[in-house]
Design an enzyme around this catalytic site. Sequence first.
Site, mmCIF file in Angstrom:
data_model
loop_
_atom_site.group_PDB
_atom_site.id
_atom_site.type_symbol
_atom_site.label_atom_id
_atom_site.label_comp_id
_atom_site.label_asym_id
_atom_site.label_seq_id
_atom_site.Cartn_x
_atom_site.Cartn_y
_atom_site.Cartn_z
ATOM 1 N N CYS A 129 0.873 -1.262 0.056
ATOM 2 C CA CYS A 129 0.026 -0.016 0.120
ATOM 3 C C CYS A 129 0.845 1.165 0.113
ATOM 4 O O CYS A 129 0.595 2.155 -0.684
ATOM 5 C CB CYS A 129 -0.822 -0.020 1.055
ATOM 6 S SG CYS A 129 -0.189 -0.561 2.695
ATOM 7 N N HIS A 242 -2.715 6.279 4.766
ATOM 8 C CA HIS A 242 -1.434 6.295 5.170
ATOM 9 C C HIS A 242 -0.951 7.540 4.457
ATOM 10 O O HIS A 242 -1.339 7.904 3.530
ATOM 11 C CB HIS A 242 -0.541 5.387 4.230
ATOM 12 C CG HIS A 242 -0.814 3.878 4.659
ATOM 13 N ND1 HIS A 242 -1.522 3.571 5.805
ATOM 14 C CD2 HIS A 242 -0.443 2.513 4.278
ATOM 15 C CE1 HIS A 242 -1.441 2.244 6.369
ATOM 16 N NE2 HIS A 242 -0.749 1.561 5.224
HETATM 17 O O1 25A Z 1 0.789 -11.610 4.905
HETATM 18 P P1 25A Z 1 0.598 -10.424 4.876
HETATM 19 O O2 25A Z 1 0.524 -10.309 3.334
HETATM 20 O O3 25A Z 1 1.518 -9.473 5.534
HETATM 21 O O4 25A Z 1 -0.838 -9.970 5.293
HETATM 22 C C1 25A Z 1 -1.298 -10.333 6.471
HETATM 23 C C2 25A Z 1 -2.536 -9.664 6.684
HETATM 24 O O5 25A Z 1 -2.648 -8.246 6.447
HETATM 25 C C3 25A Z 1 -4.038 -7.955 5.848
HETATM 26 C C4 25A Z 1 -4.751 -9.063 5.943
HETATM 27 O O6 25A Z 1 -5.778 -9.228 7.004
HETATM 28 C C5 25A Z 1 -3.863 -10.118 5.751
HETATM 29 O O7 25A Z 1 -4.396 -11.366 6.286
HETATM 30 N N1 25A Z 1 -3.414 -7.256 4.543
HETATM 31 C C6 25A Z 1 -2.684 -8.017 3.871
HETATM 32 N N2 25A Z 1 -2.764 -6.812 2.766
HETATM 33 C C7 25A Z 1 -3.319 -5.909 3.296
HETATM 34 C C8 25A Z 1 -2.999 -4.419 2.734
HETATM 35 N N3 25A Z 1 -2.667 -3.994 1.463
HETATM 36 C C9 25A Z 1 -3.781 -5.885 4.509
HETATM 37 N N4 25A Z 1 -4.639 -5.210 5.123
HETATM 38 C C10 25A Z 1 -4.548 -3.884 4.399
HETATM 39 N N5 25A Z 1 -3.978 -3.608 3.422
HETATM 40 P P2 25A Z 1 -7.323 -8.952 7.185
HETATM 41 O O8 25A Z 1 -7.925 -8.991 8.412
HETATM 42 O O9 25A Z 1 -7.770 -7.762 6.250
HETATM 43 O O10 25A Z 1 -7.887 -10.080 6.482
HETATM 44 C C11 25A Z 1 -7.829 -11.301 6.743
HETATM 45 C C12 25A Z 1 -8.668 -12.324 5.875
HETATM 46 O O11 25A Z 1 -7.957 -13.560 5.627
HETATM 47 C C13 25A Z 1 -8.723 -14.538 5.812
HETATM 48 N N6 25A Z 1 -7.900 -15.873 5.818
HETATM 49 C C14 25A Z 1 -7.036 -16.148 6.706
HETATM 50 N N7 25A Z 1 -6.581 -17.311 6.674
HETATM 51 C C15 25A Z 1 -7.417 -17.675 5.617
HETATM 52 C C16 25A Z 1 -8.451 -16.991 5.116
HETATM 53 N N8 25A Z 1 -9.027 -17.092 3.968
HETATM 54 C C17 25A Z 1 -8.923 -18.292 3.380
HETATM 55 N N9 25A Z 1 -8.034 -19.224 3.784
HETATM 56 C C18 25A Z 1 -7.280 -19.062 5.015
HETATM 57 N N10 25A Z 1 -6.550 -19.882 5.384
HETATM 58 C C19 25A Z 1 -9.590 -14.183 6.836
HETATM 59 O O12 25A Z 1 -10.604 -14.851 7.083
HETATM 60 C C20 25A Z 1 -9.924 -12.677 6.468
HETATM 61 O O13 25A Z 1 -10.922 -12.409 5.707
HETATM 62 P P3 25A Z 1 -10.938 -15.611 8.576
HETATM 63 O O14 25A Z 1 -12.189 -16.485 8.411
HETATM 64 O O15 25A Z 1 -9.873 -16.220 8.998
HETATM 65 O O16 25A Z 1 -11.197 -14.477 9.454
HETATM 66 C C21 25A Z 1 -12.574 -14.107 10.015
HETATM 67 C C22 25A Z 1 -12.485 -13.299 10.940
HETATM 68 O O17 25A Z 1 -11.451 -13.656 12.007
HETATM 69 C C23 25A Z 1 -10.356 -12.923 12.442
HETATM 70 N N11 25A Z 1 -9.304 -13.564 12.581
HETATM 71 C C24 25A Z 1 -8.487 -14.106 11.386
HETATM 72 N N12 25A Z 1 -7.440 -14.742 12.069
HETATM 73 C C25 25A Z 1 -7.613 -14.820 13.233
HETATM 74 C C26 25A Z 1 -8.899 -13.927 13.612
HETATM 75 N N13 25A Z 1 -9.208 -13.751 14.992
HETATM 76 C C27 25A Z 1 -8.362 -14.365 15.981
HETATM 77 N N14 25A Z 1 -7.237 -15.090 15.605
HETATM 78 C C28 25A Z 1 -6.827 -15.233 14.467
HETATM 79 N N15 25A Z 1 -5.845 -16.016 14.330
HETATM 80 C C29 25A Z 1 -10.302 -11.683 11.017
HETATM 81 O O18 25A Z 1 -10.020 -10.714 11.588
HETATM 82 C C30 25A Z 1 -11.798 -11.865 10.718
HETATM 83 O O19 25A Z 1 -12.725 -10.972 11.279
HETATM 84 O O1 L14 Z 2 2.887 -5.486 2.117
HETATM 85 O O2 L14 Z 2 0.117 -0.872 6.714
HETATM 86 O O3 L14 Z 2 0.779 -5.266 1.578
HETATM 87 O O4 L14 Z 2 0.679 -2.771 7.757
HETATM 88 C C1 L14 Z 2 0.024 -4.021 3.891
HETATM 89 C C2 L14 Z 2 -0.371 -3.288 5.013
HETATM 90 C C3 L14 Z 2 2.572 -4.298 4.593
HETATM 91 C C4 L14 Z 2 2.065 -3.704 5.813
HETATM 92 C C5 L14 Z 2 1.627 -5.248 2.359
HETATM 93 C C6 L14 Z 2 0.468 -1.917 6.962
HETATM 94 C C7 L14 Z 2 1.365 -5.042 3.912
HETATM 95 C C8 L14 Z 2 0.823 -2.630 5.702
#
Ligand code: 25A
Ligand code: L14
Length: 342
Positions: A129, A242
Amino acid sequence: MKEYRFGIVGATGLVGSEFIKVLEQRNPPIKSVKMLASYRSAGKKLFFNHQEYTVEETIPESFDDIDIALFSAGGDTSKHFSPIAAKAGAVVVDNSSAWRMEPDVPLVVPEINPDDIQKHKGIIANPNCSTIQMVVALYPLHKVNPIKRIIVDTYQAVAGTGIRAVEELKTQVVQVLEGKETIPHVYPHQIAFNALPEIGVFLDNGYTKEEWKMVEETRKIMHAPDIAVSATCVRIPVLTGHSEAVHVEFTNVMLPEDARQILSQAPGVKVLDDPVISLYPQAWPCAGTDETFVGRIRQDASNPKGLAMWIVADNLRKGAALNAVQIAEEMIKRDWVRPGGR
Ligand code: 25A
Ligand code: L14
Protein backbone atom coordinates in the site's frame (compact mmCIF):
# COMPACT_ATOMS: atom_id res chain seq x y z
CA MET A 1 -19.48 -8.38 -23.43
CA LYS A 2 -17.98 -11.40 -21.71
CA GLU A 3 -18.85 -11.84 -18.05
CA TYR A 4 -16.48 -13.27 -15.49
CA ARG A 5 -16.82 -15.47 -12.43
CA PHE A 6 -15.15 -13.68 -9.50
CA GLY A 7 -13.90 -15.15 -6.23
CA ILE A 8 -12.86 -13.18 -3.15
CA VAL A 9 -10.42 -15.01 -0.88
CA GLY A 10 -10.31 -13.38 2.55
CA ALA A 11 -13.77 -11.91 1.98
CA THR A 12 -14.38 -11.37 5.71
CA GLY A 13 -11.23 -9.29 6.25
CA LEU A 14 -10.82 -5.52 6.03
CA VAL A 15 -9.49 -5.64 2.49
CA GLY A 16 -12.05 -8.32 1.61
CA SER A 17 -14.97 -6.05 2.58
CA GLU A 18 -13.37 -3.27 0.56
CA PHE A 19 -13.17 -5.64 -2.45
CA ILE A 20 -16.93 -6.09 -2.16
CA LYS A 21 -17.59 -2.34 -1.98
CA VAL A 22 -15.26 -1.52 -4.88
CA LEU A 23 -16.82 -4.22 -7.08
CA GLU A 24 -20.30 -2.89 -6.28
CA GLN A 25 -19.25 0.67 -7.11
CA ARG A 26 -17.26 0.00 -10.29
CA ASN A 27 -19.48 -2.77 -11.57
CA PRO A 28 -17.15 -4.76 -13.85
CA PRO A 29 -18.79 -7.50 -15.97
CA ILE A 30 -19.47 -10.06 -13.23
CA LYS A 31 -21.24 -13.33 -13.91
CA SER A 32 -20.97 -14.61 -10.34
CA VAL A 33 -19.18 -13.97 -7.05
CA LYS A 34 -17.94 -16.51 -4.53
CA MET A 35 -17.05 -15.40 -0.99
CA LEU A 36 -14.16 -17.42 0.43
CA ALA A 37 -12.34 -17.26 3.77
CA SER A 38 -10.93 -19.68 6.34
CA TYR A 39 -12.99 -22.37 8.07
CA ARG A 40 -13.47 -19.89 10.93
CA SER A 41 -15.79 -17.77 8.80
CA ALA A 42 -17.54 -20.54 6.84
CA GLY A 43 -21.32 -20.06 7.05
CA LYS A 44 -21.09 -16.32 7.75
CA LYS A 45 -23.35 -14.12 5.58
CA LEU A 46 -22.06 -11.27 3.42
CA PHE A 47 -23.97 -8.97 1.08
CA PHE A 48 -23.05 -8.09 -2.48
CA ASN A 49 -25.40 -5.84 -4.46
CA HIS A 50 -28.12 -6.39 -1.81
CA GLN A 51 -27.92 -10.14 -2.30
CA GLU A 52 -26.90 -12.45 0.52
CA TYR A 53 -23.92 -14.77 0.07
CA THR A 54 -22.68 -17.51 2.38
CA VAL A 55 -18.95 -17.52 3.08
CA GLU A 56 -17.30 -20.82 2.16
CA GLU A 57 -14.06 -22.29 3.46
CA THR A 58 -11.32 -21.98 0.85
CA ILE A 59 -10.44 -25.45 -0.48
CA PRO A 60 -8.61 -26.50 -3.67
CA GLU A 61 -11.91 -27.19 -5.46
CA SER A 62 -13.12 -23.64 -4.71
CA PHE A 63 -11.37 -22.43 -7.85
CA ASP A 64 -12.90 -24.83 -10.36
CA ASP A 65 -15.55 -22.29 -11.35
CA ILE A 66 -13.68 -18.98 -10.88
CA ASP A 67 -12.11 -16.85 -13.63
CA ILE A 68 -10.69 -14.01 -11.49
CA ALA A 69 -9.69 -14.62 -7.86
CA LEU A 70 -9.01 -11.55 -5.72
CA PHE A 71 -6.86 -12.65 -2.77
CA SER A 72 -6.31 -10.87 0.56
CA ALA A 73 -5.84 -13.57 3.12
CA GLY A 74 -2.22 -13.11 4.10
CA GLY A 75 1.02 -14.42 2.64
CA ASP A 76 0.77 -18.04 3.82
CA THR A 77 -2.73 -18.57 2.46
CA SER A 78 -1.69 -17.00 -0.81
CA LYS A 79 1.46 -19.13 -1.10
CA HIS A 80 -0.68 -22.21 -0.65
CA PHE A 81 -3.76 -21.42 -2.74
CA SER A 82 -2.59 -19.12 -5.56
CA PRO A 83 -0.81 -21.87 -7.54
CA ILE A 84 -3.81 -24.15 -7.03
CA ALA A 85 -6.16 -21.44 -8.29
CA ALA A 86 -3.93 -20.68 -11.29
CA LYS A 87 -3.73 -24.36 -12.16
CA ALA A 88 -7.51 -24.60 -12.03
CA GLY A 89 -7.65 -21.85 -14.66
CA ALA A 90 -8.29 -18.76 -12.56
CA VAL A 91 -6.18 -15.60 -12.70
CA VAL A 92 -5.16 -14.56 -9.19
CA VAL A 93 -4.76 -10.90 -8.25
CA ASP A 94 -2.98 -11.22 -4.93
CA ASN A 95 -2.77 -8.52 -2.30
CA SER A 96 -0.21 -10.25 -0.06
CA SER A 97 3.56 -9.92 -0.26
CA ALA A 98 3.99 -13.59 -1.20
CA TRP A 99 4.63 -13.25 -4.95
CA ARG A 100 5.57 -9.63 -5.55
CA MET A 101 9.27 -10.05 -6.19
CA GLU A 102 9.02 -13.28 -8.21
CA PRO A 103 10.45 -12.50 -11.66
CA ASP A 104 7.57 -14.35 -13.35
CA VAL A 105 4.86 -12.42 -11.50
CA PRO A 106 3.83 -8.96 -12.74
CA LEU A 107 3.66 -6.33 -9.98
CA VAL A 108 1.19 -3.80 -11.26
CA VAL A 109 -0.14 -0.30 -10.66
CA PRO A 110 -2.47 0.25 -13.65
CA GLU A 111 -1.58 3.96 -13.96
CA ILE A 112 2.09 3.01 -14.34
CA ASN A 113 2.80 -0.42 -15.84
CA PRO A 114 -0.47 -1.90 -17.21
CA ASP A 115 1.40 -3.65 -20.04
CA ASP A 116 3.14 -5.90 -17.51
CA ILE A 117 -0.20 -7.63 -16.87
CA GLN A 118 0.05 -9.43 -20.19
CA LYS A 119 3.05 -11.45 -19.00
CA HIS A 120 1.09 -13.12 -16.22
CA LYS A 121 1.16 -16.89 -15.84
CA GLY A 122 -1.92 -17.03 -13.61
CA ILE A 123 -0.74 -14.80 -10.74
CA ILE A 124 -0.53 -11.00 -10.67
CA ALA A 125 0.69 -9.23 -7.54
CA ASN A 126 -0.82 -6.10 -6.05
CA PRO A 127 1.96 -3.97 -4.53
CA ASN A 128 2.35 -2.85 -0.95
CA CYS A 129 0.00 0.00 0.00
CA SER A 130 2.70 2.55 0.92
CA THR A 131 4.52 1.85 -2.33
CA ILE A 132 1.41 2.18 -4.52
CA GLN A 133 0.50 5.68 -3.40
CA MET A 134 4.11 6.85 -3.63
CA VAL A 135 4.67 5.61 -7.19
CA VAL A 136 1.28 6.90 -8.40
CA ALA A 137 2.46 10.39 -7.40
CA LEU A 138 6.11 10.07 -8.45
CA TYR A 139 5.93 8.23 -11.77
CA PRO A 140 4.42 11.16 -13.77
CA LEU A 141 7.34 13.31 -12.58
CA HIS A 142 9.89 10.55 -13.26
CA LYS A 143 8.69 10.31 -16.88
CA VAL A 144 9.73 13.91 -17.60
CA ASN A 145 12.72 14.14 -15.27
CA PRO A 146 14.13 10.76 -14.14
CA ILE A 147 14.29 10.24 -10.39
CA LYS A 148 17.66 9.32 -8.89
CA ARG A 149 16.88 9.07 -5.19
CA ILE A 150 13.86 8.92 -2.86
CA ILE A 151 13.80 9.41 0.91
CA VAL A 152 10.39 8.54 2.35
CA ASP A 153 8.98 8.52 5.87
CA THR A 154 5.54 6.98 6.30
CA TYR A 155 2.75 7.57 8.83
CA GLN A 156 0.68 4.39 8.49
CA ALA A 157 -2.84 3.67 9.70
CA VAL A 158 -3.71 0.60 11.77
CA ALA A 159 -6.20 -0.64 9.13
CA GLY A 160 -3.13 -1.86 7.23
CA THR A 161 -2.67 -4.57 9.85
CA GLY A 162 -6.27 -5.82 9.70
CA ILE A 163 -9.41 -5.90 11.81
CA ARG A 164 -7.75 -6.90 15.08
CA ALA A 165 -5.44 -3.87 14.97
CA VAL A 166 -8.36 -1.49 14.41
CA GLU A 167 -10.07 -2.99 17.47
CA GLU A 168 -6.84 -2.72 19.47
CA LEU A 169 -6.47 1.01 18.77
CA LYS A 170 -10.11 1.75 19.63
CA THR A 171 -9.90 -0.25 22.86
CA GLN A 172 -6.62 1.34 23.95
CA VAL A 173 -7.80 4.90 23.26
CA VAL A 174 -10.69 4.37 25.69
CA GLN A 175 -8.43 2.63 28.23
CA VAL A 176 -5.90 5.48 28.21
CA LEU A 177 -8.60 8.14 28.57
CA GLU A 178 -10.06 6.20 31.51
CA GLY A 179 -6.62 5.99 33.12
CA LYS A 180 -6.47 2.22 32.73
CA GLU A 181 -3.50 0.06 31.78
CA THR A 182 -3.23 -1.08 28.15
CA ILE A 183 -1.97 -4.49 27.11
CA PRO A 184 -0.68 -4.70 23.52
CA HIS A 185 -1.60 -7.82 21.53
CA VAL A 186 -1.24 -6.98 17.85
CA TYR A 187 1.64 -4.47 18.09
CA PRO A 188 4.78 -4.80 20.23
CA HIS A 189 3.83 -1.68 22.21
CA GLN A 190 0.77 0.48 22.93
CA ILE A 191 -0.41 2.12 19.69
CA ALA A 192 -2.89 4.60 21.21
CA PHE A 193 -1.32 8.10 21.53
CA ASN A 194 1.99 6.67 20.29
CA ALA A 195 4.15 6.20 17.18
CA LEU A 196 5.98 2.94 16.43
CA PRO A 197 8.86 2.84 13.92
CA GLU A 198 8.37 -0.89 13.31
CA ILE A 199 6.21 -2.28 10.49
CA GLY A 200 6.98 -5.87 9.60
CA VAL A 201 9.98 -7.81 10.89
CA PHE A 202 13.46 -6.32 11.19
CA LEU A 203 15.97 -7.42 8.55
CA ASP A 204 19.72 -7.90 9.00
CA ASN A 205 20.42 -4.52 7.36
CA GLY A 206 18.50 -2.65 10.10
CA TYR A 207 15.51 -1.82 7.91
CA THR A 208 12.09 -3.41 8.43
CA LYS A 209 10.39 -5.62 5.87
CA GLU A 210 7.88 -2.85 5.06
CA GLU A 211 10.71 -0.38 4.44
CA TRP A 212 12.50 -2.84 2.18
CA LYS A 213 9.31 -3.53 0.21
CA MET A 214 9.24 0.18 -0.65
CA VAL A 215 12.78 -0.07 -2.02
CA GLU A 216 12.33 -3.20 -4.13
CA GLU A 217 8.74 -2.74 -5.28
CA THR A 218 9.28 0.87 -6.38
CA ARG A 219 12.10 -0.25 -8.68
CA LYS A 220 10.15 -3.18 -10.10
CA ILE A 221 6.92 -1.25 -10.82
CA MET A 222 8.71 1.75 -12.34
CA HIS A 223 11.19 -0.43 -14.28
CA ALA A 224 13.91 1.68 -12.69
CA PRO A 225 16.40 -0.67 -11.00
CA ASP A 226 18.84 2.15 -10.25
CA ILE A 227 16.63 4.46 -8.19
CA ALA A 228 18.05 4.76 -4.66
CA VAL A 229 15.34 4.51 -1.99
CA SER A 230 15.55 4.83 1.79
CA ALA A 231 12.38 4.49 3.88
CA THR A 232 11.36 4.76 7.52
CA CYS A 233 7.91 3.28 8.10
CA VAL A 234 6.01 4.36 11.19
CA ARG A 235 2.70 3.14 12.59
CA ILE A 236 0.58 5.94 14.03
CA PRO A 237 -2.81 5.91 15.77
CA VAL A 238 -4.85 6.69 12.64
CA LEU A 239 -7.62 4.28 11.62
CA THR A 240 -7.47 4.48 7.80
CA GLY A 241 -5.22 6.37 5.36
CA HIS A 242 -1.45 6.24 5.02
CA SER A 243 0.52 9.52 4.86
CA GLU A 244 4.05 9.98 3.53
CA ALA A 245 6.70 12.71 3.67
CA VAL A 246 8.68 12.20 0.45
CA HIS A 247 11.96 13.83 -0.60
CA VAL A 248 12.87 13.20 -4.23
CA GLU A 249 16.06 13.97 -6.14
CA PHE A 250 15.67 14.32 -9.91
CA THR A 251 18.23 14.28 -12.74
CA ASN A 252 17.59 17.96 -13.43
CA VAL A 253 16.00 20.82 -11.52
CA MET A 254 12.23 20.38 -11.11
CA LEU A 255 10.29 23.49 -10.14
CA PRO A 256 7.43 23.03 -7.67
CA GLU A 257 5.01 24.79 -10.05
CA ASP A 258 5.99 22.39 -12.87
CA ALA A 259 5.47 19.42 -10.58
CA ARG A 260 2.05 20.78 -9.55
CA GLN A 261 1.12 21.22 -13.22
CA ILE A 262 2.22 17.67 -14.17
CA LEU A 263 0.49 16.10 -11.17
CA SER A 264 -2.75 18.02 -11.74
CA GLN A 265 -3.10 16.09 -15.02
CA ALA A 266 -1.80 12.73 -13.79
CA PRO A 267 -4.20 9.76 -13.65
CA GLY A 268 -5.43 8.90 -10.17
CA VAL A 269 -3.77 11.95 -8.59
CA LYS A 270 -5.39 14.98 -6.98
CA VAL A 271 -3.28 17.97 -5.96
CA LEU A 272 -4.38 19.63 -2.72
CA ASP A 273 -1.80 22.34 -2.18
CA ASP A 274 -2.58 25.79 -0.86
CA PRO A 275 -0.73 26.67 2.36
CA VAL A 276 -2.60 30.00 2.64
CA ILE A 277 -5.84 28.18 3.46
CA SER A 278 -4.13 25.18 5.15
CA LEU A 279 -5.03 22.99 2.19
CA TYR A 280 -3.04 19.75 2.08
CA PRO A 281 -3.87 16.03 2.05
CA GLN A 282 -5.06 14.49 5.31
CA ALA A 283 -5.70 10.90 6.32
CA TRP A 284 -9.15 11.41 7.90
CA PRO A 285 -11.00 12.94 4.90
CA CYS A 286 -9.15 10.67 2.46
CA ALA A 287 -10.70 7.51 3.97
CA GLY A 288 -13.21 6.08 1.50
CA THR A 289 -11.81 7.95 -1.52
CA ASP A 290 -10.01 6.61 -4.59
CA GLU A 291 -7.40 9.27 -5.43
CA THR A 292 -3.82 9.65 -4.32
CA PHE A 293 -3.62 13.14 -2.82
CA VAL A 294 -0.46 15.28 -3.07
CA GLY A 295 0.36 18.56 -1.37
CA ARG A 296 3.07 20.57 0.42
CA ILE A 297 5.02 20.51 -2.86
CA ARG A 298 8.15 22.61 -2.39
CA GLN A 299 11.80 22.87 -3.30
CA ASP A 300 13.97 20.67 -1.07
CA ALA A 301 16.09 23.26 0.72
CA SER A 302 18.89 20.71 1.08
CA ASN A 303 19.05 19.77 -2.61
CA PRO A 304 18.81 22.03 -5.68
CA LYS A 305 17.49 19.15 -7.79
CA GLY A 306 15.11 18.01 -5.09
CA LEU A 307 11.43 18.36 -4.20
CA ALA A 308 9.64 17.65 -0.94
CA MET A 309 5.97 16.66 -0.82
CA TRP A 310 3.22 15.02 1.27
CA ILE A 311 1.29 12.08 -0.19
CA VAL A 312 -1.88 10.54 1.29
CA ALA A 313 -4.21 7.75 0.11
CA ASP A 314 -6.75 5.29 1.52
CA ASN A 315 -4.58 2.23 2.14
CA LEU A 316 -7.52 -0.18 1.88
CA ARG A 317 -8.70 1.28 -1.46
CA LYS A 318 -5.87 2.53 -3.73
CA GLY A 319 -3.42 0.73 -1.44
CA ALA A 320 -5.22 -2.61 -1.76
CA ALA A 321 -8.72 -3.40 -3.04
CA LEU A 322 -9.16 -0.63 -5.62
CA ASN A 323 -5.76 -1.20 -7.23
CA ALA A 324 -6.47 -4.95 -7.44
CA VAL A 325 -9.89 -4.38 -9.04
CA GLN A 326 -8.32 -1.91 -11.48
CA ILE A 327 -5.86 -4.65 -12.47
CA ALA A 328 -8.81 -7.00 -13.08
CA GLU A 329 -10.59 -4.30 -15.13
CA GLU A 330 -7.49 -3.71 -17.24
CA MET A 331 -7.20 -7.46 -17.90
CA ILE A 332 -10.84 -7.60 -18.93
CA LYS A 333 -10.55 -4.51 -21.15
CA ARG A 334 -7.52 -5.88 -22.99
CA ASP A 335 -8.83 -9.45 -23.06
CA TRP A 336 -5.87 -10.77 -21.08
CA VAL A 337 -7.95 -12.98 -18.79
CA ARG A 338 -8.14 -16.56 -19.88
CA PRO A 339 -11.46 -17.76 -18.53
CA GLY A 340 -11.23 -21.41 -17.66
CA GLY A 341 -7.47 -21.30 -18.21
CA ARG A 342 -7.67 -21.33 -22.01
O1 25A B 1 0.86 -11.85 5.12
P1 25A B 1 0.57 -10.42 4.73
O2 25A B 1 0.58 -10.22 3.26
O3 25A B 1 1.46 -9.45 5.43
O4 25A B 1 -0.94 -10.11 5.22
C1 25A B 1 -1.41 -10.29 6.58
C2 25A B 1 -2.80 -9.72 6.79
O5 25A B 1 -2.74 -8.32 6.50
C3 25A B 1 -3.97 -7.91 5.95
C4 25A B 1 -4.91 -9.09 5.87
O6 25A B 1 -5.74 -9.12 7.08
C5 25A B 1 -3.92 -10.24 5.89
O7 25A B 1 -4.53 -11.40 6.38
N1 25A B 1 -3.57 -7.34 4.69
C6 25A B 1 -2.84 -7.84 3.67
N2 25A B 1 -2.61 -6.95 2.75
C7 25A B 1 -3.17 -5.80 3.18
C8 25A B 1 -3.26 -4.47 2.68
N3 25A B 1 -2.67 -4.10 1.53
C9 25A B 1 -3.79 -6.07 4.41
N4 25A B 1 -4.45 -5.16 5.07
C10 25A B 1 -4.51 -3.93 4.55
N5 25A B 1 -3.94 -3.57 3.40
P2 25A B 1 -7.32 -8.86 7.10
O8 25A B 1 -7.76 -8.89 8.52
O9 25A B 1 -7.73 -7.72 6.28
O10 25A B 1 -7.92 -10.13 6.37
C11 25A B 1 -7.73 -11.41 6.80
C12 25A B 1 -8.61 -12.25 5.86
O11 25A B 1 -7.90 -13.41 5.47
C13 25A B 1 -8.77 -14.55 5.67
N6 25A B 1 -8.03 -15.77 5.85
C14 25A B 1 -7.14 -16.08 6.80
N7 25A B 1 -6.68 -17.34 6.63
C15 25A B 1 -7.32 -17.83 5.56
C16 25A B 1 -8.18 -16.85 5.06
N8 25A B 1 -8.96 -17.06 4.01
C17 25A B 1 -8.89 -18.25 3.38
N9 25A B 1 -8.11 -19.26 3.80
C18 25A B 1 -7.32 -19.09 4.88
N10 25A B 1 -6.53 -20.10 5.29
C19 25A B 1 -9.52 -14.16 6.89
O12 25A B 1 -10.66 -14.91 7.04
C20 25A B 1 -9.85 -12.71 6.60
O13 25A B 1 -10.95 -12.65 5.73
P3 25A B 1 -10.98 -15.59 8.48
O14 25A B 1 -12.17 -16.43 8.29
O15 25A B 1 -9.77 -16.26 8.99
O16 25A B 1 -11.20 -14.41 9.45
C21 25A B 1 -12.50 -14.19 9.97
C22 25A B 1 -12.39 -13.22 11.11
O17 25A B 1 -11.49 -13.68 12.10
C23 25A B 1 -10.44 -12.78 12.32
N11 25A B 1 -9.24 -13.61 12.47
C24 25A B 1 -8.47 -14.13 11.49
N12 25A B 1 -7.47 -14.83 12.01
C25 25A B 1 -7.60 -14.78 13.35
C26 25A B 1 -8.72 -13.99 13.65
N13 25A B 1 -9.10 -13.75 14.90
C27 25A B 1 -8.38 -14.26 15.88
N14 25A B 1 -7.28 -15.02 15.68
C28 25A B 1 -6.86 -15.32 14.42
N15 25A B 1 -5.77 -16.06 14.25
C29 25A B 1 -10.39 -11.90 11.11
O18 25A B 1 -9.95 -10.63 11.43
C30 25A B 1 -11.84 -11.89 10.66
O19 25A B 1 -12.56 -10.87 11.33
O1 L14 C 1 2.79 -5.66 2.19
O2 L14 C 1 0.12 -0.91 6.90
O3 L14 C 1 0.76 -5.22 1.62
O4 L14 C 1 0.60 -2.77 7.91
C1 L14 C 1 0.00 -4.22 3.85
C2 L14 C 1 -0.31 -3.55 5.12
C3 L14 C 1 2.40 -4.41 4.60
C4 L14 C 1 2.01 -3.70 5.86
C5 L14 C 1 1.62 -5.34 2.47
C6 L14 C 1 0.52 -2.09 6.90
C7 L14 C 1 1.23 -5.09 3.90
C8 L14 C 1 0.88 -2.76 5.63
